[in-house]
Design a protein around this motif. Structure first.
Motif, short mmCIF file in Angstrom:
data_model
loop_
_atom_site.label_atom_id
_atom_site.label_comp_id
_atom_site.label_asym_id
_atom_site.label_seq_id
_atom_site.Cartn_x
_atom_site.Cartn_y
_atom_site.Cartn_z
N ALA A 86 -19.20 0.63 2.97
CA ALA A 86 -18.48 0.03 2.28
C ALA A 86 -16.76 -0.68 2.64
O ALA A 86 -16.03 0.98 2.90
CB ALA A 86 -18.84 0.27 1.13
N VAL A 87 -16.46 -1.44 3.22
CA VAL A 87 -14.34 -1.15 3.37
C VAL A 87 -13.82 -2.03 2.38
O VAL A 87 -14.36 -3.20 2.14
CB VAL A 87 -15.15 -2.37 4.72
CG1 VAL A 87 -12.89 -2.67 5.19
CG2 VAL A 87 -15.18 -1.99 5.75
N LEU A 88 -13.12 -1.19 1.66
CA LEU A 88 -12.78 -1.49 0.21
C LEU A 88 -10.54 -1.89 0.62
O LEU A 88 -10.93 -0.91 1.25
CB LEU A 88 -13.01 -0.19 -0.47
CG LEU A 88 -14.11 0.68 -0.63
CD1 LEU A 88 -13.92 1.75 -1.99
CD2 LEU A 88 -14.98 -0.17 -1.46
N ALA A 89 -10.42 -2.22 -0.31
CA ALA A 89 -9.01 -2.49 -0.57
C ALA A 89 -8.49 -0.31 -0.49
O ALA A 89 -8.81 -0.11 -0.91
CB ALA A 89 -8.18 -3.38 -1.40
N TRP A 90 -7.45 -1.18 0.12
CA TRP A 90 -6.65 0.57 0.61
C TRP A 90 -5.31 -0.10 -0.51
O TRP A 90 -4.61 0.37 -0.89
CB TRP A 90 -6.17 0.61 1.50
CG TRP A 90 -5.11 1.59 2.02
CD1 TRP A 90 -5.56 3.40 1.30
CD2 TRP A 90 -4.15 2.18 1.96
NE1 TRP A 90 -4.67 4.15 1.37
CE2 TRP A 90 -3.46 3.77 2.39
CE3 TRP A 90 -3.41 1.45 2.77
CZ2 TRP A 90 -2.70 4.51 2.20
CZ3 TRP A 90 -1.82 2.39 3.35
CH2 TRP A 90 -2.07 3.61 3.08
N ALA A 91 -5.84 1.83 -1.33
CA ALA A 91 -4.95 1.73 -2.90
C ALA A 91 -4.00 2.52 -2.31
O ALA A 91 -4.19 4.24 -2.41
CB ALA A 91 -5.42 2.70 -3.75
N ASP A 92 -3.09 2.37 -2.01
CA ASP A 92 -1.55 2.35 -0.74
C ASP A 92 -0.22 3.94 -1.96
O ASP A 92 0.01 4.94 -1.99
CB ASP A 92 -0.98 2.00 -0.23
CG ASP A 92 0.10 0.88 -1.12
OD1 ASP A 92 -0.37 1.08 -2.04
OD2 ASP A 92 0.63 0.06 0.00
N GLY A 93 -1.52 3.33 -3.54
CA GLY A 93 0.19 4.37 -4.34
C GLY A 93 -1.42 5.93 -4.45
O GLY A 93 -0.88 6.44 -5.32
N GLY A 94 -2.41 6.16 -3.84
CA GLY A 94 -3.11 6.63 -4.28
C GLY A 94 -3.81 6.67 -5.75
O GLY A 94 -3.79 5.66 -7.01
N SER A 95 -4.18 8.03 -6.56
CA SER A 95 -4.71 8.26 -7.55
C SER A 95 -3.94 8.84 -8.74
O SER A 95 -3.22 9.23 -8.63
CB SER A 95 -6.28 8.56 -6.83
OG SER A 95 -6.08 10.47 -6.95
N LEU A 96 -4.33 8.65 -10.39
CA LEU A 96 -3.88 8.58 -11.15
C LEU A 96 -4.22 10.74 -10.90
O LEU A 96 -3.18 11.11 -11.29
CB LEU A 96 -4.74 7.99 -12.54
CG LEU A 96 -4.01 8.74 -14.04
CD1 LEU A 96 -2.25 9.11 -13.61
CD2 LEU A 96 -4.62 8.33 -14.82
N ARG A 97 -4.80 10.97 -10.86
CA ARG A 97 -5.70 12.35 -10.54
C ARG A 97 -4.28 13.04 -9.66
O ARG A 97 -3.58 14.05 -10.21
CB ARG A 97 -6.82 12.51 -9.72
CG ARG A 97 -6.38 14.38 -9.63
CD ARG A 97 -8.63 14.39 -8.46
NE ARG A 97 -8.47 13.36 -7.47
CZ ARG A 97 -9.72 13.84 -7.15
NH1 ARG A 97 -10.56 13.77 -7.66
NH2 ARG A 97 -9.64 13.35 -5.70
N ASP A 98 -3.86 12.89 -8.15
CA ASP A 98 -2.84 12.50 -7.43
C ASP A 98 -1.67 12.90 -8.30
O ASP A 98 -0.45 14.04 -8.31
CB ASP A 98 -2.63 11.80 -5.97
CG ASP A 98 -3.92 11.78 -5.53
OD1 ASP A 98 -4.65 12.26 -5.96
OD2 ASP A 98 -4.16 11.02 -4.70
N GLY A 137 -9.76 10.65 -11.51
CA GLY A 137 -9.38 10.30 -10.03
C GLY A 137 -9.91 8.49 -9.23
O GLY A 137 -10.25 8.77 -8.33
N ASN A 138 -10.61 8.11 -10.20
CA ASN A 138 -11.48 6.70 -10.13
C ASN A 138 -10.30 5.99 -11.10
O ASN A 138 -10.32 4.58 -11.26
CB ASN A 138 -12.11 6.83 -10.83
CG ASN A 138 -13.39 7.71 -10.18
OD1 ASN A 138 -13.42 8.14 -8.87
ND2 ASN A 138 -14.56 7.88 -11.06
#
Length: 466
Positions: A86-98, A137-138
């Protein structure tokens, strides 16, 4: 793990993450000069038809909902070895886990982020979907765009375990992440509904706002009878502890009914210091408010003419009757009979309703049109009060004004007005008990843009039950 050179038309830049069921790569669309995230089903699961279908279900669900608070899916494809991607939009700000791994997030920011996450999950709940795996992470961050480089959107991702509410029980496998998973999710035969997500949101809130997230455990030996002992970080309003405690109640009946109700409780608890969504100017976690969803109805005939008038606050010259309901129509409005979807009487039949608007058949789908939905429910009156019913029907993406009461035509109405930044700018929720009738009357109103201040009360005064 060796990175592929290309996936479909995308050049692969680097690995973004590895999960139990999938691997995510950063891809580059050379034609559009744009980056995407490409989620590929893990090779060891490629021949499991159940997991494969779940992988594709996530893409279909995201495509169907298509909302700015959810990660966006562009397309799906298949590798030469048969694995879907699946091709998804890139979340360039990373995750809350990060971000949590990098250090403590300021308390005020953490409270705003939690509110944004609640709003995203509320989108799922309004569409009858339960996420079932809400973890840091989600929760992803994406730049809002070149017009506001300092702002970010908070996105809900990884709907691989998400289920339609009607199919979220009777599962054959444990589903969720320990530490964020509701107790009932550990039971393969249990009913899993929106309150499971409320629990996950509460645990997420504890991770963000508690002084000792690991130590937030039941205060007694029986988790079913004791609330969590939550000590908040400095700068978090004290009332937030009770909100998180209720959200993470062991028994689902003791939790908030859905993400919208939890969001509104956070707004009230945080009011002395801030509103979770009240932001202005350029802010890194600026809220993105959207219009709320209009009440769902099913038309069943009795359609009147649809003149093109705009509506006003002046008294109407006509009335409309549908079953036991009679309403006085504002000038230029007509009405159509309907049933109240999801509300059933003791006989199992849908309970009565009607829609009135300048164009009633288009009102629910066209945010430019004013209008109103009127429903009558004996079943609701038997289980709750007007104020309790309205507390269940909050609009998570809008800001509520204080509850008010007004007496019109012998009815004591409870009224809540919501201000929304997108879609319908104002939505009014009202409920009351008609004298002599064991039924609750519910009215949802979108006033005309130039309506007089008394428009809502005039409309409520014209609602009758025969």
């Amino acid at each position: 793990m060796t990175a592929p050179l290309r996936i479909g038309p995308y050049a692969i830049e680097r690995l973004l993450g590895v999960g139990s069921f999938a691997t995510v790569w950063l891809g580059h669309d050379e034609t559009l000069d744009a980056y995407v995230a490409i989620k590929v089903l893990a090779e060891n699961w490629s021949h499991d038809l159940r997991v494969r279908e779940r992988f594709l279900d996530e893409a279909r669900l995201l495509r169907r909902l298509e909302h700015e608070r959810l990660i966006r899916v562009h397309t799906v494809g298949e590798l030469p070895d048969g694995r879907p991607y699946a091709v998804l939009a890139w979340a360039d700000g990373g995750s809350l886990r990060d971000r949590l791994a990098a250090g403590e997030i300021p308390a005020s920011t953490a409270l705003r982020v939690l509110g944004e996450v609640c709003a995203g999950v509320a989108v799922l709940h309004r569409h009858g979907v339960v996420h079932r795996d809400l973890t840091p992470g989600n929760v992803l961050f994406r730049s809002a765009g070149p017009d506001d480089p300092d702002a970010e959107r908070v996105l809900i991702a990884d709907l691989g375990l998400a289920k339609a509410l009607a199919a979220a029980s009777g599962l054959t496998a444990r589903a969720g992440t320990p530490g964020y998973m509701a107790p009932e999710q550990d039971d393969p035969g249990a009913v899993v509904d929106t309150r499971a997500d409320v629990y996950g949101l509460g645990r997420l809130g504890i991770r963000l706002l508690a002084a000792d997230p690991v130590g937030a455990v039941p205060a007694g030996p029986d988790p079913g009878r004791h609330a969590l002992d939550i000590r908040l970080r400095e700068g978090v309003p004290p009332a937030v502890a009770a909100v998180l405690g209720r959200a993470t109640a062991y028994h689902r009946a003791d939790r908030y009914p859905d993400a919208s109700a939890l969001h509104d409780a956070l707004v009230r608890a945080g009011a002395p210091a801030q509103r979770v969504f009240a932001t202005s100017g350029r802010r890194r976690y600026r809220s993105r408010l959207v219009g709320a969803v209009v009440a769902t109805v099913v038309a069943v005939g009795g359609v009147g003419a649809e003149p093109g008038g705009a509506g006003s606050g002046r008294p109407a010259v006509d009335t409309y009757t549908s079953g036991p309901l009679t309403v006085v129509l504002p000038e230029g409005w007509s009405a159509t009979g309907a049933t109240w979807a999801g509300q059933y009487g003791a006989d199992g039949e849908p309970e009565p309703a009607l829609i009135m608007s300048p164009r009633p058949r288009r009102w629910a789908a066209d945010p430019r049109l004013p209008g109103a939905f009127v429903g009558l429910s004996a079943a609701t009156a038997a289980r709750t009060t007007p104020a309790g019913f309205l507390a269940e029907r909050t609009h998570g993406d809008c800001l509520p004004a204080p509850v008010r009461n007004t007496r019109r035509a012998g009815v004591e109405w409870t009224v809540v007005t919501y201000r929304c930044d997108r879609g319908r700018p104002w939505i009014v929720e009202a409920a009351g008990l008609q004298p002599g009738h064991a039924a609750l009357v519910y009215v949802q109103i979108v006033p005309p843009e130039q309506a007089a201040a008394e428009f809502v009360d005039t409309l409520l005064a014209g609602v009758r039950v025969g």
